[in-house]
Design a protein around this motif. Structure first.
Motif, short mmCIF file in Angstrom:
data_model
loop_
_atom_site.label_atom_id
_atom_site.label_comp_id
_atom_site.label_asym_id
_atom_site.label_seq_id
_atom_site.Cartn_x
_atom_site.Cartn_y
_atom_site.Cartn_z
N PRO A 1 37.81 102.31 16.98
CA PRO A 1 38.65 101.46 17.84
C PRO A 1 40.07 101.37 17.29
CG PRO A 1 37.02 100.17 16.62
CD PRO A 1 36.72 101.59 16.37
N LEU A 2 41.05 101.46 18.18
CA LEU A 2 42.44 101.31 17.74
C LEU A 2 42.86 99.86 17.93
CD1 LEU A 2 44.00 104.53 19.28
CD2 LEU A 2 43.01 104.20 17.04
N VAL A 3 43.76 99.41 17.06
CA VAL A 3 44.17 98.00 17.12
C VAL A 3 44.95 97.76 18.41
CG1 VAL A 3 45.60 96.26 16.03
CG2 VAL A 3 44.25 97.82 14.62
N PRO A 4 44.51 96.79 19.23
CA PRO A 4 45.24 96.53 20.48
C PRO A 4 46.46 95.66 20.22
CG PRO A 4 43.39 95.05 20.29
CD PRO A 4 43.35 95.94 19.08
N GLU A 5 47.27 95.48 21.26
CA GLU A 5 48.36 94.52 21.15
C GLU A 5 47.70 93.15 20.95
OE1 GLU A 5 52.11 92.93 23.82
OE2 GLU A 5 50.60 94.18 24.76
N HIS A 6 48.16 92.39 19.97
CA HIS A 6 47.37 91.22 19.58
C HIS A 6 48.24 90.15 18.95
CE1 HIS A 6 47.95 93.46 15.87
NE2 HIS A 6 47.91 92.29 15.27
N VAL A 7 47.61 88.99 18.77
CA VAL A 7 48.15 87.93 17.91
C VAL A 7 47.00 87.53 17.01
CG1 VAL A 7 48.91 85.53 17.85
CG2 VAL A 7 49.81 87.06 19.59
N GLU A 8 47.24 87.48 15.70
CA GLU A 8 46.14 87.09 14.79
C GLU A 8 46.38 85.68 14.29
OE1 GLU A 8 46.11 89.05 10.92
OE2 GLU A 8 47.95 90.10 11.45
N GLU B 1 50.04 97.92 3.33
CA GLU B 1 49.80 99.34 3.07
C GLU B 1 48.48 99.79 3.68
OE1 GLU B 1 50.07 102.25 -0.78
OE2 GLU B 1 49.35 100.22 -1.07
N ASN B 2 47.42 99.00 3.46
CA ASN B 2 46.14 99.39 4.04
C ASN B 2 46.23 99.47 5.56
OD1 ASN B 2 45.02 99.41 1.50
ND2 ASN B 2 43.14 98.42 2.17
N ARG B 3 46.99 98.54 6.15
CA ARG B 3 47.15 98.59 7.60
C ARG B 3 47.88 99.86 8.01
NH1 ARG B 3 48.30 92.79 10.35
NH2 ARG B 3 46.72 91.63 9.23
N TYR B 4 48.90 100.19 7.25
CA TYR B 4 49.76 101.30 7.63
C TYR B 4 48.98 102.61 7.63
CZ TYR B 4 53.79 104.39 7.81
OH TYR B 4 54.69 105.34 8.20
N TYR B 5 48.12 102.77 6.63
CA TYR B 5 47.41 104.04 6.50
C TYR B 5 46.06 104.05 7.21
CZ TYR B 5 50.86 105.49 3.04
OH TYR B 5 52.02 105.86 2.42
N SER B 6 45.66 102.94 7.80
CA SER B 6 44.32 102.88 8.38
C SER B 6 44.19 103.78 9.61
CB SER B 6 44.03 101.43 8.79
OG SER B 6 42.94 101.42 9.67
N LYS B 7 42.98 104.30 9.80
CA LYS B 7 42.72 105.13 10.99
C LYS B 7 42.72 104.28 12.26
CE LYS B 7 40.05 108.94 9.07
NZ LYS B 7 40.08 108.69 7.61
N HIS B 8 42.61 102.95 12.08
CA HIS B 8 42.60 102.09 13.28
C HIS B 8 44.00 101.94 13.85
CE1 HIS B 8 38.45 100.92 12.65
NE2 HIS B 8 38.71 100.62 11.40
N ARG B 9 44.99 102.55 13.19
CA ARG B 9 46.37 102.55 13.64
C ARG B 9 46.88 101.12 13.86
NH1 ARG B 9 49.95 102.92 17.48
NH2 ARG B 9 51.65 104.40 17.17
N ALA B 10 47.03 100.42 12.73
CA ALA B 10 47.44 99.02 12.80
C ALA B 10 48.95 98.87 12.71
CB ALA B 10 46.78 98.23 11.68
N THR B 11 49.70 99.97 12.92
CA THR B 11 51.15 99.84 12.79
C THR B 11 51.74 99.11 13.97
OG1 THR B 11 51.25 102.04 13.73
CG2 THR B 11 51.46 101.87 11.35
N CYS B 12 51.28 99.48 15.18
CA CYS B 12 51.83 98.81 16.36
C CYS B 12 50.70 98.79 17.39
CB CYS B 12 53.03 99.59 16.87
SG CYS B 12 53.84 98.80 18.25
#
Length: 1953
Positions: free
Chosen positions: A1636-1643, A1537-1548
């Motif tokens: 910063p927006l979340v880049p395409e990544h692997v964590e 949920e925190n990811r979904y609503y974050s301003k860093h746009r962690a959805t995709c």
């Protein structure tokens, strides 16, 4: 010895002003008092005294400076007077009147009158008569009285004193050390002259400091001296003494994980190696690899332990390689390597990664190294997290020498050494009469022999040796030495020496001592080998009461702090480095025990009589359990004073002839000055029994009101005081330093001004201290008893302190405001070093123990190191508690003190202690506060020097203690509700009071009140006192903070009326409890707290009932607000009213803000409420809103940031007319501008690349340099690339970045070094040079690794592949937990467990509250409310999304797991993935991966979920089991949920480039342009404005980039997506809303298992995409399924060999020859090895074969590994997959028929990079294989076909490589399809057969063709010889025939003639 200076007057001063004088001798300055408003004459009339440790030299200087004093500015110097002390030294006295000189050394009119007196040493500790100095004696009387009320320091009220009145100022300390608690020690004579009140002197120093404060360099004022601070440092020291040591033996969880990767260069021919890994007593083995000297294993082992740290760190890790081990035989040891766990744990990150362990053979020390094993070793304690470097394709060629498994600073070539531990004798052993037999014997026979049979056992580096047993002896004499042989320096830090009692049933330890090798050696240039003694070491352990079962036996084993003296042992240690070339050397490393040469008794020092005096001034806080019986306190030192066996006086010095005791006594005493004392001074070691009285219901006290009991003990020890003195001096320096550093840290933490000044002062103090040490330490004592270690340690301490002093001086100059923090770190290192140096490894006097006894049972104890109470006439050398009143807290012994029992104070003592030589005894009362009179024992009539049996206190002063307690925070949860109902109880001496409440102990803190004497004014800066935070302790753990102030006010003659008034109601029954008075209470102002209520998650049941209608209550400082009620928690756990607020009065000082409490209650029927859980926000700081500084135009500041972060094209932003900033994404400028541009390649097709990160730019730069002359590599074929290409390329990038960071870090360190070195004097460069050399090494190493790919392997260039970001940790940690506006607060309930292990915070979490807070001063800044679209209902939380339920498609991609914890017996696991989200539970059980600890999953899972009900995603890895349930290996939880609503746009994640087909296809259903438009709309940003093509404008930024895109058919279309994407990738640069927006990544997420809390069980690489269901559906998931290995066939043709060594001697002829054949296999597939036929009887080493091998294999190009699947054994359920490097091995052998074939030589070719073969045999040399000459490297995967000659090598006897042959071979690689089309035969078979080799006729097998062999070998060689023999035979035949036939013929002739 002392120097006294009496400063009388200074005359002829100019003008009127305040004057102050500074007198300096040997770097120690003292300040006079300030004389206010003096005109031309200043009458100081003050005396200063320096106690001097060493004789004053005639050339030393005394300096007096006179200043004009200023409160505000720095003092202005008037003039200086300097004088050489030559005349003073000669005559002892001098009076001088002289003029001063100014700064330019010119004389000025002002003159000074001063008297100087020097008292030299006269052998004894004489007293010097200072009386003459002070004028007549009558004055002394007045002096005494005036001072009593005056508050002790003559500097206190000069105003009240007549100008002519004299004052004696004992300048024991400077203002700088005003921090020191306790009193300075006046000598006895002064004692009578100047009674000090029984108050700590510190306060007066404070007063003085304030008066002088501004005059001094602000650096040097200690914080405590200016108490107007919220955090007085005194509470740093007020930490309770009841902390248990970390080594207290409490077991903890540890995990040792070891990966054995491969071995190289193993010595031996054709072996089958197995690696055995041992940790402690656990052994594990790898699998066996056949016939190879460089096996590849890659096997992972985990060892779990639950033991105490001491035991853990002494365990030995041993890695050994064993040759041909099987079920029947144990195999032979090739070599082993060992190291203790502590060495690994002390490494950075607690691990060694990819390091090579050097193997050596312990049975043959003359042999060199036996090979290398490459391994990873990590040791993890609970809560340590280990950063594992990324486990990707490990292809780099290894530099073995540069990556050895050794701690930094250990040389690569370690030598063998012998460690001689010499055990001489022991004494003071306890009676171990545990055996019943002994008691029986005694009862029947009356025989009472010593009941102990001691022997000594020594453990070192995994080996142990023991001495012989000395039967029944309390004072055993061994004189034996135990010899260990090990490599030096050893990788084991400690040696354990134990005295044990031999017993038929089981031996028990009597005492244990650890020798830390780092403390008895020094590895510097001027260092020394480990050495020790001969010296006594003391052993401590359990109490000496002899019961059958000793509950504290662990203490005797060295676990935990000993609670009593056990024995002392005299030992020595020496190390000898062996010359292994010496033939006589025994080459085994077995432990040997031999006789040692005895040493004389005097070698450990001259026996002296010591005197220990103690007075108990107070005993309070006695635990109520012990309150009913009389209590007595026993003090012991060694065995002296011990009631049980103190009778034995073992260490009385015996005369050599053995004269009897009394005689010895007389002799002993005749040397004393006080012979009259005789030997009849009996020691009194315990206080008289006394019944305790009640303080309150928890504690009792002993009523020592006026009569304080005393104890005194005489004891005899070797006089080694010098060791303790030196340690004391260093401890003092360290204490001061620590105090200063704590100050500086507090100042930084509380944001006080000028921390840098304080740090400069600290450094100044440190360098003075260091120089003082140099002048004091090198005082000679009897040379005979100084051991080598004493001398070497002294040298090295002096070197270290000298260099530390210089560095401190140099650093001081560099401390600036912005560098404070960095310099602070450096200074911390000094502190550690000082503490390390001060710890003396050779003991002398044992520690003092104080035991509380009740009813003859020992209850609780305290242990005081003897050096702390040791007396010396030199101030710095004396112990810090000598002749001081020390507060001691008694604790329970051993294990009883674990857990909650250890938190209760057993008793609190105020104790005065003094320990010194008996002849210094006259000083033993020198530090008592004034007002005590001695009460002598009756028998001592007339003997003045007899110690008192008690002290009587005659002076009384009344005080009132005020405790102002304002608030407490972060308290411990004491109730099951998870909250507490706290109340406070205050103890002071024998009184206690409490605020309201019921009792349940939560923690305690200790504070020192600010003291005000009756004649002082209650005014700033000291009064009213400031509130400070005191840390509350509960055992070892912190349990919160108390904000309070304490003052102790003297009640003057006028009674309480004079005290400052207390405003407030008084509750007369319980003493005054009232609000905190105004002056102390902080200033408040009005704040508004806005609360965002979002929702509740994961609430657990309360009392078995589910939570249904929860509500949140927020409370802060008595005000609060409630959320709306959630009506149905199951259906929708979110709140419908989002924002509420309340106003509250909070302190202006943010540090004093009270905590804010969040409570969740469940509203049940009938108006009942139950508490679900609560959370306390201890600091509101992060939620305080600070309005932005609007003065500067907003974008301007951003530009500054922008330019700093990234130089843009042409070095800065291009200013367009409208103030726009252009971010250029196109290659307009020429290539060399590359680094300043953010580049997007328009010319290429869809594979475009935005080069953004600094590191990537660096890489480009490197590449440009490296490949300038070669053409840029062609782009890889699109169709060949897949997601994994992208992944591996990214991992390479990540590694590169890490390497660059390493280089940068090393550079920074270098710079740091250079700074200190340049500034410091040039004298001590050696140590630094060395350190620098090590650094250089490190840097080179790092750089080489970094360039590995660039420089050495030119053909391995990076193709252009789009990359993604691989995060080596969780995504949250990179983006601040995605709490940019929505915070998660854990709700806790339940008591905190008393046992530290049992209840972790995790277990107390009962749910989570999501929301946020905003705190601001009340009138809301207008600019906010004026902004467009301001919605007042949302207050400060503008623009937050709605929290209605929403459906989301969650797509989880699981890439792979690494380092999983083995779950099966075979040390492997069969992992599979399980995913839980809400009600969805996916178990991917059928796709488990067999026997893999590093499985590649490569799967994606789609789950539909609805937020907020289902928002916690759990990804777990389970171990598949054929039978039984599957075990959880570990799991990780992700809050979606925190990811979904974050301003860093962690959805995709935002990809690097935009493409519409291929491997890099855009995954998001929204295109970049749509995302950009949406972000602009949500953030109310002007834009995006597209156009002209390739340009977009957002706010005032312009982004440019390519404007065309290619579709699948190669058609070009114009598009705005590229520039939109460029804007998104730079979103953080957009003013106001950018982030910063979340880049395409692997964590990479750690896997945790609830059963092993805090210890990682492996790591999982994954990423999560989320797509709202109301938007267009996303495309199909990416295919990330693991790459299938590609099938290849390698064809190897062996043509010829040459120069093969000849092994056999010919049967007939003795010629050398060899029967050669060649064997080959692909690494790992030994079972598929293929042999050529044999070329028999090669005489020249030439062999001809024309033989073909075929090796089919599966190969993963990305990882450069061959994949093999095979069953491990016949019992295996399924196949296991192995990945191994692609290496071809070719060997030559000599065939033998009846014995095993002989191995001749081999070469191993790494198919990815091997040396190109030589064209002819002549050009082929050994260096090609060893890498000593530069040979071009080729890869068979690129070349496909290679032919040439390669050398074959083997090791000779000296372990050196030698050339044993050359082989001509041809390698041909085909894919499986090509091979099918074009088949060939094995060996020389069809199809495509090879022709038979043309071998010489000699090549055949002799026993199959005997004729042929005769023809070839015999005829060929022995032709003439054979012909001669033939002729001879014929001749003999003829003769024989002749003789045979002659008789017949004769007869015939005779008869029938």
């Amino acid at each position: 010895m002392a120097l006294l200076v009496h400063l009388k007057t200074i005359t002829e001063l100019k003008g009127k002003g305040d004057r102050i004088a500074k007198v300096t001798f040997r770097g120690h300055p003292f300040y006079s008092r300030v004389l206010e408003n003096c005109e031309d004459e200043a009458e100081f009339d003050e005396t200063f005294r320096w106690p001097v440790g060493s004789n004053i030299d005639g050339n030393e200087m005394l300096e007096i400076q006179v200043f004009n004093y200023s409160k505000v500015f720095s003092n202005k110097i008037i003039g200086t007077f300097r004088m050489v002390l030559q005349q003073v030294v000669e005559e002892g006295y001098l009076e001088v009147t002289d003029t001063l000189i100014d700064d330019n050394n010119a004389t000025i009119k002002t003159s000074i009158c001063v008297e100087v007196r020097y008292q030299a040493a006269d052998g004894t500790v004489g007293s010097w008569n200072d009386g003459e100095f002070l004028g007549d004696d009558s004055l002394q009387g007045e002096e005494k009285d005036s001072q009593e009320t005056d508050g002790l320091l003559p500097g206190s009220h000069r105003g009240s004193r007549q100008p002519g009145e004299k004052s004696f100022r004992r300048a024991g300390k400077s203002v700088f050390s005003a921090m020191k608690l306790g009193k300075s020690r006046p000598h006895k004579e002064e004692q009578q002259r100047q009674d000090e009140p029984a108050v700590l002197e510190m306060e007066d120093l404070d007063r003085l400091a304030i008066r002088l404060g501004d005059s001094l360099d602000p650096d040097s004022i200690s914080l405590a001296s200016v108490t107007a601070l919220t955090t007085n440092v005194s509470n740093k020291r007020s930490k309770p003494d009841i902390k248990m040591e970390p080594s207290a033996g409490r077991p903890m969880d540890y995990q040792v994980s070891i990966t054995v990767i491969e071995a190289r260069q193993l010595v031996g021919l054709n072996m089958d190696p197995v690696v055995c890994v041992e940790v402690g007593d656990d052994k594990k083995y790898t699998s066996m690899k056949e016939s190879t000297n460089c096996p590849y294993y890659n096997e992972y082992f985990v060892f779990d332990f639950h033991v105490s740290p001491d035991v853990m760190f002494d365990k030995i890790i041993k890695i050994s390689v064993i040759h041909s081990k099987n079920l029947l035989r144990s195999g032979t040891l090739v070599g082993s390597f060992k190291m203790d766990v502590g060495t690994v744990y002390s490494q950075p990150e607690h691990q060694f990664h990819h390091k090579w362990a050097i193997l050596s053979d312990p049975d043959d020390i003359s042999a060199g190294l036996k090979g290398y094993v490459k391994c990873d070793i990590a040791v993890v304690g609970k809560g340590d997290n280990i950063k594992t470097p990324h486990k990707a394709n490990e292809t780099e060629e290894d530099d073995i020498e540069g990556n050895l498994l050794l701690p930094e600073g250990v040389p690569a070539e370690r030598q063998w050494a012998r460690f001689y531990v010499k055990i001489y004798r022991a004494e003071g052993l306890p009676r171990m009469n545990t055996s019943l037999m002994a008691n029986m014997k005694k009862a029947f026979i009356g025989e009472n022999k010593d009941l102990v049979d001691p022997y000594v056992q020594v453990f070192f580096a995994g080996q142990k040796g023991k001495t012989s047993v000395q039967k029944s002896s309390y004072e055993p004499l061994w004189n034996e030495q135990i010899v260990f042989t090990d490599l030096f320096p050893p990788l084991c830090k400690r040696m354990k020496v134990q005295i044990r009692d031999s017993d038929k049933v089981n031996d028990v330890a009597i005492g244990t001592h650890f020798i830390d090798l780092r403390k008895i050696s020094n590895d510097g240039d001027k260092g020394f080998l480990p050495t020790l003694g001969p010296a006594w070491v003391n052993m401590y352990g359990s109490t000496r009461n002899y019961t059958l079962l000793d509950e504290h036996q662990d203490l005797n084993e060295g676990l935990g702090e000993g609670v009593s003296f056990r024995a002392r042992l005299m030992l020595g240690l020496a190390v000898e480095i062996l010359d292994t070339s010496n033939p006589e050397l025994t080459s085994s490393t077995e432990v040997q025990v031999e006789q040692a040469t005895p040493v004389s008794d005097s070698c450990t020092g001259k026996m002296e009589e010591f005197f220990l005096f103690g007075a108990f001034l107070e005993a309070s806080m006695i635990d109520r359990k012990n309150g009913d019986k009389p209590i007595t306190f026993e003090v012991t030192i060694g065995n002296y004073g011990n009631q049980v066996d103190g009778m034995s006086r073992p260490q009385r010095p015996k005369k050599k002839e053995g004269g009897d005791e009394e005689e010895v006594d007389l002799i002993q005493n005749s040397s004393d000055d006080e012979g009259d004392e005789g030997g009849d001074l009996v020691s009194v070691s315990s206080s008289p029994p006394m019944r305790p009285q009640i303080t309150d219901r928890n504690y009792f006290h002993l009523p020592y009101l006026d009569r304080k009991p005393c104890i005194y003990i005489k004891s005899w020890w070797q006089d080694q005081r010098r060791r303790l003195y030196n340690a004391n001096i260093m401890d003092r320096i360290a204490d001061k330093l620590e105090e200063g550093l704590n100050d500086v840290q507090e100042m930084i933490k509380t944001e006080k001004s000028y921390p840098e000044r304080r740090l400069r002062g600290v450094l100044e103090e440190l360098s003075c201290g260091c120089y003082r040490f140099l002048s004091l330490a090198d005082k000679d004592q009897s040379q005979s008893s100084r051991t080598r270690l004493d001398r070497e340690r002294l040298k090295s301490c002096m070197r270290e302190l000298e260099s530390m002093g210089q560095q401190a001086k140099a650093l001081r100059a560099q401390v600036k405001r912005h560098t404070v923090r960095d310099k602070l770190k450096l200074v911390q290192n000094f502190l550690q070093k000082l503490r390390f140096l001060a710890d003396e490894p050779q003991h002398s006097i044992p520690d003092v123990f104080i035991w509380m006894m009740s009813n003859n049972k020992r209850i609780a104890y305290a242990r005081v190191p003897s050096k702390d109470v040791l007396f010396s006439i030199v101030e710095e050398e004396a112990g810090k508690d000598c002749a001081k009143v020390k507060t001691l807290f008694l604790k329970l012994p051993g294990k009883r003190g674990f857990g909650s029992a250890g938190w209760t104070v057993q008793a609190k003592l105020e104790l005065y202690l003094w320990l010194g030589l008996n002849k210094q005894r006259k000083d033993f009362l020198c530090g008592l506060p004034c007002g005590f009179e001695e009460v002598k024992a009756a028998q001592g009539l007339g003997l003045q020097s007899f110690p008192p049996i008690s002290l009587c206190y005659t002076k009384k002063q009344a005080f009132q203690l005020r405790a102002h307690m304002y608030q407490a925070r972060s308290l411990f949860a004491a109730d099951s509700s998870g909250l507490s109902d706290p109340f406070a109880r205050v103890f002071f001496i024998t009184q206690s009071q409490c605020t309201e409440g019921k009792a349940d102990f939560m923690g305690r803190t200790f504070a020192k009140p600010v003291v005000k004497m009756a004649d002082e004014d209650y005014c700033p800066p000291r009064f009213p006192p400031q509130l400070e935070y005191y840390q509350i302790y509960r055992g070892n753990a912190t349990a919160g903070d108390l904000l309070a102030a304490f003052e102790l006010l003297q009640i003057g003659p006028a009674g309480k009326a004079d005290l400052p008034p207390i405003n407030g109601p008084v509750d007369t029954d319980r003493g005054p409890i009232m609000p905190v008075p105004l002056g102390i209470r902080p200033v408040l102002s009005k704040y508004r707290i806005e609360v965002l209520f979002w929702g509740l998650r994961d609430l657990k049941r309360v009392n078995l009932a589910q939570v249904d209608r929860p509500r949140v209550d927020i409370e802060c400082a008595g005000r609060g607000v409630q959320s709306s009620l959630i009506h149905n928690y199951k259906k929708n756990p979110n709140f419908n009213t989002l924002v509420k607020w309340f106003e509250v009065d909070l302190p202006e000082n943010e540090l004093l803000h009270p905590p804010l409490n969040i409570r969740v209650v469940d509203c049940r029927a009938f108006g009942r409420y139950t508490l679900v859980g609560s959370h306390a926000v201890s600091s509101l700081r992060r939620f305080i809103y600070r309005p932005p500084d609007r003065s500067s135009p907003n974008w301007n500041t951003t530009v500054g940031r922008y330019r700093g972060a990234r130089g843009l094209s042409n070095g800065g932003p291009c200013y367009c007319p409208t103030g726009e900033i252009v971010v250029n994404m196109e290659p307009e400028a020429p290539v060399k501008k590359l680094e300043t541009m953010v580049k997007l390649d328009a010319s290429s097709d869809a594979v475009v690349k935005v080069d953004v990160t600094e590191e990537e730019k660096d890489k480009k730069k490197k590449k440009k340099k490296g490949t300038a002359e070669e053409p840029e590599e062609e782009e890889p074929d699109e169709s060949m690339l897949d997601w994994w290409s992208k992944y591996f390329a990214s991992i390479d990038t990540m590694k590169e970045q890490i390497k660059q960071q390493d280089v940068a870090a090393v550079d920074a360190e270098d710079k740091e070094e250079m700074d200190t070195t340049e500034a410091g004097p040039k004298g001590n460069m050696k140590g630094k040079e060395k350190a620098k050399a090590v650094k250089e090494e490190k840097k080179k190493k790092v750089q080489n690794q970094g360039q590995g790919q660039g420089s050495e392997v030119p053909e391995k260039k990076k193709p252009k592949i789009d990359e993604l970001k691989v995060y080596p940790k969780e995504l949250e940690s990179e983006f601040d937990n995605f709490e940019d506006w929505l915070h998660t607060f854990n709700l806790l309930r339940g008591k905190i467990g008393d046992d530290e292990d049992s209840s972790t915070e995790e277990e107390r979490i009962v749910g989570r509250f999501k929301g946020s807070l905003c705190v601001y001063k009340v009138p809301l800044p207008e600019d906010i409310s004026r902004e467009a679209g301001y919605d007042p209902t949302y207050g400060m939380f503008q623009g937050i999304p709605s929290n209605d339920p929403i459906n989301v498609l969650v797509r989880v991609y699981v890439v792979r797991a690494t380092d999983l914890h083995p779950a099966d017996i075979n040390g492997k696991a069969d992992p599979y993935i399980a995913i839980r989200l809400g009600k969805t539970d996916i178990r991917d059980k059928e796709n488990y991966i067999s026997k893999q600890l590093n499985p590649v999953f490569g799967k994606s899972f789609d789950i539909e979920a609805s937020f907020p009900m289902e928002s916690m995603l759990t990804v777990a890895v389970y171990d598949w089991d054929l039978v039984g349930t599957d075990d959880l290996i570990g799991e990780t939880k992700i809050d979606l949920e925190n990811r979904y609503y974050s301003k860093h746009r962690a959805t995709c994640g935002i990809a690097q480039t935009y493409s519409i087909h291929g491997y890099n296809i855009w995954r998001d259903p929204m295109k970049p342009t749509q995302i950009l438009s949406r972000l602009c709309k949500e953030g109310k940003v002007d834009g995006p404005h597209f156009g002209p093509p390739g340009r977009v404008k957002v706010a005032n930024r312009v982004f440019t980039g390519p404007s065309e895109i290619e579709d699948e058919n190669g058609q070009r279309k114009t598009t705005d997506e590229h520039v939109a994407l460029a804007a998104l990738r730079h979103w953080e640069d957009i003013p106001r809303v950018g982030c910063p927006l979340v880049p395409e990544h692997v964590e990479t997420r750690p896997l945790l298992n609830p059963d092993k809390p805090g210890i990682e069980q492996g790591r999982l690489e994954l990423w999560v995409d989320m797509f709202p269901m109301d938007m267009p559906a996303p495309g199909t998931p990416l295919d990330i399924s693991p790459r299938k290995p590609k099938k290849y066939e390698l064809r190897v043709i062996v043509w010829n060999t040459d120069e093969v060594v000849l092994e056999d001697d010919d049967f007939f002829t003795g010629e050398k020859s060899s029967d050669i054949f060649v064997r080959g296999w692909l690494k790992g597939q030994q079972e598929d090895k293929q042999d050529t036929d044999v070329h028999y009887h090669s005489l020249t080493g030439e062999g001809n074969f024309n033989w073909r091998y075929l090796f089919p294999f599966d190969y993963l190009a990305a990882e450069e590994k061959i994949v093999i699947s095979k069953k491990e054994s016949m019992f295996s359920w399924d196949e296991t997959e192995y990945k191994i490097p692609a290496r071809l091995t070719l060997q030559i052998w000599d065939a033998d028929h009846f014995s095993a074939d002989d191995f001749l030589g081999a070469i191993e070719l790494d198919l990815n990079r091997f040396p190109r073969g030589a064209k002819t045999a002549k050009q082929c040399s050994m260096e090609m294989a060893t890498g000593e000459v530069e040979v071009p490297l080729v890869s068979i995967f690129k070349q496909k076909r290679v032919k040439g000659w390669w050398p074959l090598l083997a090791r000779n006897e000296n372990d050196e490589f030698e050339l044993t042959g050359k082989v001509e071979a041809e390698l041909h690689l085909l894919t499986a399809e090509e091979a099918e089309k074009n088949p060939v035969g094995l060996a020389r078979n069809e199809p495509d057969p090879l022709e038979k080799p043309n071998r010489p006729d000699t090549s055949f097998i002799w026993f199959l063709n005997p004729l042929k062999s005769a023809r070839y070998f015999l005829w060929h060689t022995y032709r003439w010889f054979l012909l001669k023999i033939l002729l001879l035979v014929l001749l003999l035949l003829l003769i024989g025939l002749f003789l045979y036939s002659v008789p017949g013929y004769l007869v015939k002739k005779i008869i029938g003639a």
